[in-house]
Design a protein around this motif. Structure first.
Motif, PDB file in Angstrom:
ATOM      1  N   MET B   1       0.563  -1.794  -0.613  1.00 31.40           N
ATOM      2  CA  MET B   1       0.285   0.116  -0.080  1.00 31.40           C
ATOM      3  C   MET B   1       0.699   0.889  -0.224  1.00 31.40           C
ATOM      4  N   ASN B   2       0.686   2.011  -1.392  1.00 30.90           N
ATOM      5  CA  ASN B   2       1.597   2.988  -0.853  1.00 30.90           C
ATOM      6  C   ASN B   2       0.408   4.555  -0.722  1.00 30.90           C
ATOM      7  N   THR B   3       1.421   5.243  -0.302  1.00 29.24           N
ATOM      8  CA  THR B   3       0.622   6.563   0.276  1.00 29.24           C
ATOM      9  C   THR B   3      -0.854   7.016   0.130  1.00 29.24           C
ATOM     10  N   LEU B   4      -0.950   7.125  -1.745  1.00 24.07           N
ATOM     11  CA  LEU B   4      -1.536   7.095  -1.809  1.00 24.07           C
ATOM     12  C   LEU B   4      -2.958   6.362  -1.805  1.00 24.07           C
ATOM     13  N   ASP B   5      -3.014   5.438  -1.143  1.00 24.36           N
ATOM     14  CA  ASP B   5      -4.062   4.456  -1.122  1.00 24.36           C
ATOM     15  C   ASP B   5      -4.664   5.220  -0.070  1.00 24.36           C
ATOM     16  N   HIS B   6      -3.821   4.932   1.031  1.00 31.48           N
ATOM     17  CA  HIS B   6      -4.069   5.128   2.149  1.00 31.48           C
ATOM     18  C   HIS B   6      -4.554   6.766   2.648  1.00 31.48           C
ATOM     19  N   PHE B   7      -4.292   7.853   2.074  1.00 29.52           N
ATOM     20  CA  PHE B   7      -5.386   8.878   1.204  1.00 29.52           C
ATOM     21  C   PHE B   7      -6.867   8.660   0.717  1.00 29.52           C
ATOM     22  N   ASP B   8      -6.811   7.612  -0.039  1.00 31.87           N
ATOM     23  CA  ASP B   8      -7.580   7.169  -0.848  1.00 31.87           C
ATOM     24  C   ASP B   8      -9.008   6.782   0.169  1.00 31.87           C
ATOM     25  N   VAL B   9      -8.008   6.000   1.129  1.00 30.02           N
ATOM     26  CA  VAL B   9      -9.446   5.489   2.074  1.00 30.02           C
ATOM     27  C   VAL B   9      -9.891   6.578   2.672  1.00 30.02           C
ATOM     28  N   ILE B  10      -9.274   7.574   2.905  1.00 29.70           N
ATOM     29  CA  ILE B  10     -10.339   9.293   3.430  1.00 29.70           C
ATOM     30  C   ILE B  10     -10.288  10.270   2.525  1.00 29.70           C
ATOM     31  N   GLY B  11     -10.225   9.818   1.024  1.00 29.37           N
ATOM     32  CA  GLY B  11     -10.643  10.451   0.261  1.00 29.37           C
ATOM     33  C   GLY B  11     -11.513  11.760   0.268  1.00 29.37           C
ATOM     34  N   PRO B  12     -12.767  10.813   0.430  1.00 27.25           N
ATOM     35  CA  PRO B  12     -13.454  12.720   0.462  1.00 27.25           C
ATOM     36  C   PRO B  12     -13.370  13.544   1.831  1.00 27.25           C
ATOM     37  N   ALA B  13     -13.255  12.986   2.667  1.00 25.10           N
ATOM     38  CA  ALA B  13     -12.594  13.845   3.569  1.00 25.10           C
ATOM     39  C   ALA B  13     -11.502  14.789   3.473  1.00 25.10           C
ATOM     40  N   THR B  14     -10.590  14.403   2.855  1.00 27.12           N
ATOM     41  CA  THR B  14      -8.864  14.696   2.629  1.00 27.12           C
ATOM     42  C   THR B  14      -9.235  15.968   1.524  1.00 27.12           C
ATOM     43  N   VAL B  15      -9.981  15.794   0.522  1.00 22.09           N
ATOM     44  CA  VAL B  15     -11.083  16.330  -0.037  1.00 22.09           C
ATOM     45  C   VAL B  15     -11.853  17.674   0.314  1.00 22.09           C
ATOM     46  N   LEU B  16     -12.421  17.893   1.401  1.00 19.88           N
ATOM     47  CA  LEU B  16     -13.151  18.769   2.521  1.00 19.88           C
ATOM     48  C   LEU B  16     -12.016  19.373   2.892  1.00 19.88           C
ATOM     49  N   LEU B  17     -10.978  18.835   3.983  1.00 19.03           N
ATOM     50  CA  LEU B  17      -9.743  19.521   4.364  1.00 19.03           C
ATOM     51  C   LEU B  17      -9.374  20.716   3.448  1.00 19.03           C
ATOM     52  N   ALA B  18      -8.466  19.894   2.094  1.00 21.36           N
ATOM     53  CA  ALA B  18      -8.474  21.063   1.070  1.00 21.36           C
ATOM     54  C   ALA B  18      -9.682  21.532   1.129  1.00 21.36           C
ATOM     55  N   GLY B  19     -10.247  21.922   0.423  1.00 21.33           N
ATOM     56  CA  GLY B  19     -11.241  22.878   0.508  1.00 21.33           C
ATOM     57  C   GLY B  19     -10.949  23.647   1.049  1.00 21.33           C
ATOM     58  N   ALA B  20     -11.374  23.577   2.677  1.00 23.69           N
ATOM     59  CA  ALA B  20     -11.419  24.071   3.961  1.00 23.69           C
ATOM     60  C   ALA B  20     -10.155  24.982   4.159  1.00 23.69           C
ATOM     61  N   ALA B  21      -8.677  24.883   3.927  1.00 18.10           N
ATOM     62  CA  ALA B  21      -7.655  25.487   4.195  1.00 18.10           C
ATOM     63  C   ALA B  21      -7.891  26.266   1.978  1.00 18.10           C
ATOM     64  N   ILE B  22      -8.412  26.164   1.186  1.00 12.87           N
ATOM     65  CA  ILE B  22      -8.306  26.815  -0.118  1.00 12.87           C
ATOM     66  C   ILE B  22      -9.536  28.214   0.089  1.00 12.87           C
ATOM     67  N   VAL B  23     -10.332  27.630   0.838  1.00 12.91           N
ATOM     68  CA  VAL B  23     -11.000  28.801   0.962  1.00 12.91           C
ATOM     69  C   VAL B  23     -10.968  29.361   2.391  1.00 12.91           C
ATOM     70  N   LEU B  24     -10.173  29.416   3.415  1.00 11.72           N
ATOM     71  CA  LEU B  24      -9.578  30.041   4.287  1.00 11.72           C
ATOM     72  C   LEU B  24      -8.605  30.508   3.022  1.00 11.72           C
ATOM     73  N   LEU B  25      -7.573  30.279   2.695  1.00 12.22           N
ATOM     74  CA  LEU B  25      -6.420  31.626   1.365  1.00 12.22           C
ATOM     75  C   LEU B  25      -7.281  32.021   0.648  1.00 12.22           C
ATOM     76  N   ALA B  26      -8.029  31.840   0.327  1.00 13.47           N
ATOM     77  CA  ALA B  26      -9.063  32.906  -0.965  1.00 13.47           C
ATOM     78  C   ALA B  26      -9.720  34.214  -0.303  1.00 13.47           C
ATOM     79  N   ASP B  27      -9.821  33.359   0.710  1.00 11.85           N
ATOM     80  CA  ASP B  27     -10.522  35.627   1.717  1.00 11.85           C
ATOM     81  C   ASP B  27      -9.438  35.856   2.548  1.00 11.85           C
ATOM     82  N   LEU B  28      -7.933  35.110   2.510  1.00 17.67           N
ATOM     83  CA  LEU B  28      -7.155  35.903   3.325  1.00 17.67           C
ATOM     84  C   LEU B  28      -6.923  36.572   2.418  1.00 17.67           C
ATOM     85  N   SER B  29      -6.314  36.205   1.166  1.00 22.04           N
ATOM     86  CA  SER B  29      -5.382  36.882  -0.113  1.00 22.04           C
ATOM     87  C   SER B  29      -6.829  37.833  -0.382  1.00 22.04           C
ATOM     88  N   SER B  30      -7.810  37.493  -0.650  1.00 24.88           N
ATOM     89  CA  SER B  30      -8.618  38.677  -1.367  1.00 24.88           C
ATOM     90  C   SER B  30      -9.012  39.705   0.014  1.00 24.88           C
TER      91      SER B  30
END
Lengths: 491, 487
Positions: B1-30
């Motif tokens: 099992m490589n690292t990506l497979d680990h993140f595949d298991v928690i894929g939807p949660a990872t997407v949401l966390l990345a989304g949270a980070a992007i939202v924060l960055l977009a908010d701050l930078s603008s």
């Protein structure tokens, strides 16, 4: 055919829903058309019903919820036998009559007629369901339209009465649901036909308790003293058409539930309970009649007389022989016709005089001879005059019950004497006597829809009175197998 | 099992966390002028597609040394939570006038959803605790957001009671670790299955503590004291999110802990914890309904009603003796229909509140004439909460009660008797509200319309409430296969 019967009123609801607000007054024509069609269909079902074939007819079924072997499989099954076919016809007739007598409703007419049609579907579902869960679903479905019809279009303390109706019914059906679930677990099915064929011999609770759980909802609905207090309130404050439906078909849901579910599914327990049931019946008949004598409001008077008359149904049930059961089944239909008619008559009087207080009314026969005569005929039918519908049913109940429950039957016969008292006394005070100047301007029948509804109902009361076999042949087909089941524990 | 497979298991949660980070960055930078709502929706959409794809593929597996896993159960819960969050994001805007920090709001919403997804996926005490605390912290802040003393008060109250609940839960976990010598739920279930007389007391104390900790999230009595104030004080979209998502996550982790950790129907102590939930269910619904009857503020009313509804759901938890997957399937089915129903109700409350500026019951008078569509959806949701046909709420209650009776024990039947009488009790206040909407004379008869996004979500909720009331089989099948993954 039955599925069409169930869905037709809902089609009407959809048509009304898409009616533009500007054409709101046309809702009544849609409702009339749909309920006339439904009535014709119910008549077709009744006529084409094969009186010689056993079992359920016009059966439609499909699997509604399939959720594993243990658990929760619910079927959609509808069918009629001799017990339900007359009630289906009664429903068709009274729904049409209720739409007719509502033709002067202008307040939020779209919603009014839509809810009236929803109510028709719900009651039709109760009378035709052959699966316990499906039966329960329609039983609960009836609550919402009734609640709204009383609390929006009613009079007096309508909100209180509507809520009281709702809470009584829903508490009763709560216990019924538990009973159904326990029975379903014990038998592994909710199919009424299968449950009737093989009643469970043991369940999670003592079967006697299950019986009382199941019958509780039906006794509240019938209603039986001391669970009756919601009925006079609901009747008094309901609009005329809703009173007609309430007395005419909704109370019959209780009697029908006893005959369709409580007795055949738990025959031994029913047999053990027969003395209690007979006592409750006698108390309802006599106490209901005494209360009726004391009423000053015409509508309350008829409401209390219903309590008394539904006691006859329970008396027939408690005797459990085929004659008595036939009487009970007949009484449901004849009471539906007669009391439905009486509520229409009271509604007509109220529309004109704007009071229902007996003390205020007198000598109305001079102003409205036709309404007066129709009311007198309906009243005579209610007190059980031979030749009219009420007599046949009551005499059959008494004949069937006398041997099994002599004391209760004699008490119930005394109820007929009281009925003669309250009916004749009320008619005398309201319609007889010298002309009353206060009411001099009141018109007699003045709309075609009033005349049509009353004439049709009167004709039916006469037909059943003169030729009861039109009903009893069909009823016998449903009662015989039930009586056979109940003979088991008796011997 | 490589690292990506680990993140595949928690894929939807990872997407949401990345989304949270992007939202924060977009908010701050603008400089706070960015429109971050579409970004949040995008993240939720991608996560939903990810989870749907995994469901379609029947993905199962573990990652990070067995700390988290993915199966039908986690995916069912994940899809449910994502749909709830998306509905709140779509229709919540109107209820946020008090909250200026939109960037933080959406980022926290996404982070909280992500950690609830992880909570459902956790198979190890430490992972459970971390996920639970992450979602809680995000929610404390969400509740307190905005320039409003009531919101801050509610946030503080939520934080304090939440901290106590976390401590209690942690103590329970410590006991479990002591008993099993491992933090893995699989090992714990093995240890619990061999409970002898000498460890019995410790196990019972452990599950009482754990039940208290997760009971806080489920909002059942006696861990409910925070509910009315927090529901009333928080911005309504946050309340909607708590009532649907947080409750679903609470029940999901309760199912995982008790059905997997403490064993299904076959451990020496399952009868004990089933009875514990039975008592909690009976008390919750009775107290919740009695309190709800007296409320005049609709958010408080819905708060108490959600306590009562948690009691209904807990009947399904107590039905463990039914064996198999009946009880958990009933709980999951109920959660699905409850999400549609409660969200519909809350979004209607947001729409009315945005217009009227108050959440008093009397402001709903004559709503039918002011905004007919809104009124009809709200009444439908109220019927569904009561459990009247033809709504989904009717079948959900029926399914849960039936699962309890199928347990074949007398006390379960009496529990159902309590539950059905509570239905009658709840009819009083739900239908009183419905009557106010349909019947009463409006104080202010001017008609109003709601934003398109609100109408879309309300329509979807109404369709869900009716559709699952008439055609429940798809959702029941999904709930059953999800429940099967628990065993």
């Amino acid at each position: 055919m039955l599925t069409t019967f169930l869905l037709l009123p809902l089609v009407g609801v959809l048509l009304i829903a898409f009616l533009p607000r500007a054409r709101e007054h046309e809702a009544k024509w849609i409702a009339l058309f749909v309920s006339a069609l439904t009535c014709a269909l119910s008549l077709a079902i009744f006529v084409r019903f094969d009186r010689d074939a056993a079992g359920y007819q016009f059966v439609d079924r499909f699997e509604w919820i399939r959720a594993g072997d243990v658990g929760f499989s619910v079927q959609y099954i509808v069918g009629v036998d001799g017990l339900s076919a007359p009630l289906v016809l009664l429903l068709g007739i009274l729904s049409l009559a209720s739409v007719l007598v509502s033709f002067n409703v202008t307040l939020r007419a779209r919603e009014y007629f839509a809810w009236l049609l929803v109510l028709e579907t719900a009651v039709a579902g109760v009378f035709t369901s052959l699966d316990l869960i499906q039966f329960f679903l329609f039983w609960e479905l009836e609550l919402v339209p009734m609640y709204l019809l009383i609390s929006i279009w009613g009079s007096g303390r309508r909100e209180y009465s509507a809520m009281k109706f709702l809470l009584y019914t829903i508490s009763g059906s709560a216990l019924m649901l538990v009973g159904f679930l326990v029975l379903g677990l014990a038998a592994g099915t909710f199919d009424i036909e299968q449950l009737t064929a093989q009643p469970p011999s043991e369940a999670l609770l003592p079967l006697q308790a299950v019986f009382w759980f199941v019958i509780a909802a039906f006794l509240v609905k019938l209603p039986i003293v001391p669970l009756h207090t919601w009925l006079p309130d609901a009747h008094t404050d309901a609009p005329t058409a809703v009173s007609v439906m309430l007395a005419g078909v909704l109370l019959k849901m209780g009697g029908y539930g006893i005959l369709r579910i409580a007795l055949p599914l738990l025959p031994e327990q029913a047999h053990d309970a027969r003395v209690v049931l007979a006592a409750l019946a006698a108390i309802s008949v006599v106490y209901g009649a005494v209360l009726t004598l004391r009423q000053r409001d015409l509508k309350r008077l008829i409401a209390y007389s219903s309590v008394s008359h539904m006691g006859y149904v329970l008396l027939g049930v408690a005797a459990m022989g085929s004659v008595a059961l036939t009487g009970a089944a007949l009484q449901m239909v004849t009471h539906g016709l007669i009391t439905g008619l009486l509520f229409i008559m009271v509604g007509l009087v109220y529309d004109r005089a704007h009071t229902r207080q007996i003390a205020d009314l007198s000598g109305l026969m001079h102003q409205m001879p036709l309404i007066g005569v129709a009311t007198v005929v309906a009243g005579l039918a209610a007190l059980g005059l031979p030749g009219l519908a009420g007599f046949v049913a009551e005499i059959t109940v008494f004949l069937g019950a006398l041997q099994e429950h002599p004391a209760a039957t004699i008490a119930a016969v005394f109820g007929v004497v009281l009925a003669a008292g309250y009916v004749l006394w009320a008619v005398q005070r309201v319609f007889m006597g010298p002309p009353n100047a206060r009411w001099a301007a009141l018109p007699d029948f003045d709309a075609w829809w009033e005349r049509t509804a009353v004439a049709g109902m009167l004709a039916l009361v006469l037909i059943v009175g003169v030729y009861p076999r039109v009903l009893s042949d069909v009823v016998a087909q449903g009662v015989e197998p039930l009586a056979a089941i109940l003979r088991g524990p008796a011997s | 099992m490589n690292t990506l497979d680990h993140f595949d298991v928690i894929g939807p949660a990872t997407v949401l966390l990345a989304g949270a980070a992007i939202v924060l960055l977009a908010d701050l930078s603008s400089g706070r002028r960015a429109r971050v709502r579409p970004l949040a929706l995008l993240a939720l959409g991608v996560a939903a597609l990810y989870a749907a794809g995994q469901t379609a593929a029947g993905t199962t597996g573990e990652a990070f040394g067995g700390a988290v896993g993915v199966d039908r159960f986690t995916l069912y819960v994940a899809l449910l939570l994502i749909v709830i969050a998306a509905a709140v994001v779509l229709a919540g805007e109107a209820g946020l006038e008090r909250i200026e920090q939109r960037g933080e709001y959406y980022a926290l919403l996404l982070a909280s959803t992500a950690s609830m997804l992880l909570l459902a996926q956790a198979r190890d005490l430490i992972a459970i605790f971390v996920a639970l605390e992450t979602t809680s912290i995000a929610q404390y802040v969400l509740v307190g957001l905005g320039r409003d003393a009531r919101a801050s008060g509610a946030g503080l109250k939520y934080l304090l009671t939440g901290a106590v609940a976390a401590a209690v839960l942690l103590y329970g976990f410590v006991l479990l670790f002591g008993i099993a010598g491992s933090t893995s739920l699989t090992d714990i279930s093995l240890a619990v299955a061999e409970t002898g007389d000498e460890t019995r007391l410790a196990v019972i104390v452990a599950f009482v503590l754990v039940a208290a900790g997760v009971g806080f999230k489920m909002a059942i009595v006696p861990f409910h004291a925070w509910v009315p104030d927090v529901y009333q004080g928080a911005a309504t979209p946050v309340t909607a999110f708590l009532s649907a998502a947080s409750k679903a996550a609470g029940f999901a982790i309760a199912l995982r802990l008790f059905y997997t950790g403490f064993g299904g129907g076959d451990t020496p102590i399952s009868a004990d914890w089933a009875k514990l939930f039975g008592v909690l269910a009976a008390v919750s619904m009775t107290l919740g309904n009695l309190a709800a009857i007296q409320q005049t503020d609709v958010k408080r009313l819905l708060g108490y009603s959600s306590i009562a509804q948690a009691g209904n759901i807990a009947v399904g938890l107590a039905a463990v003796a039914a064996g198999g997957t009946l009880g958990p399937a009933a709980v999951l089915f109920f959660l699905g229909t409850y999400a549609a129903t409660n969200l519909g109700a809350f979004i209607a409350v947001i729409a009315v509140g945005a217009r009227v500026g108050s959440d008093e019951l009397r402001d709903y008078a004559g709503l039918l004439r002011r905004s007919p569509g809104l009124a009809i959806v709200l009444v439908l949701c109220l019927l569904s909460l009561t459990g009247l046909p033809p709504t989904a709420g009717f079948l959900a209650k029926l399914y849960v009660f039936n699962s309890a009776v199928q347990g074949g024990e007398q006390w379960l039947v009496w529990l159902v008797v309590v539950a059905v009488f509570n239905t009658a009790l709840s009819a009083y206040y739900y239908l009183r509200w419905a009557r106010t909407i349909l019947l009463d004379e409006p104080l202010d008869p001017t008609p109003f319309t709601s934003p398109t996004a609100t109408n879309v979500v309300l329509t979807a909720a109404a369709i869900g409430v009716i559709f699952f009331g008439l055609v429940p089989t798809p959702l029941i099948d999904a709930a059953r296969s999800a429940a099967a993954a628990l065993a």
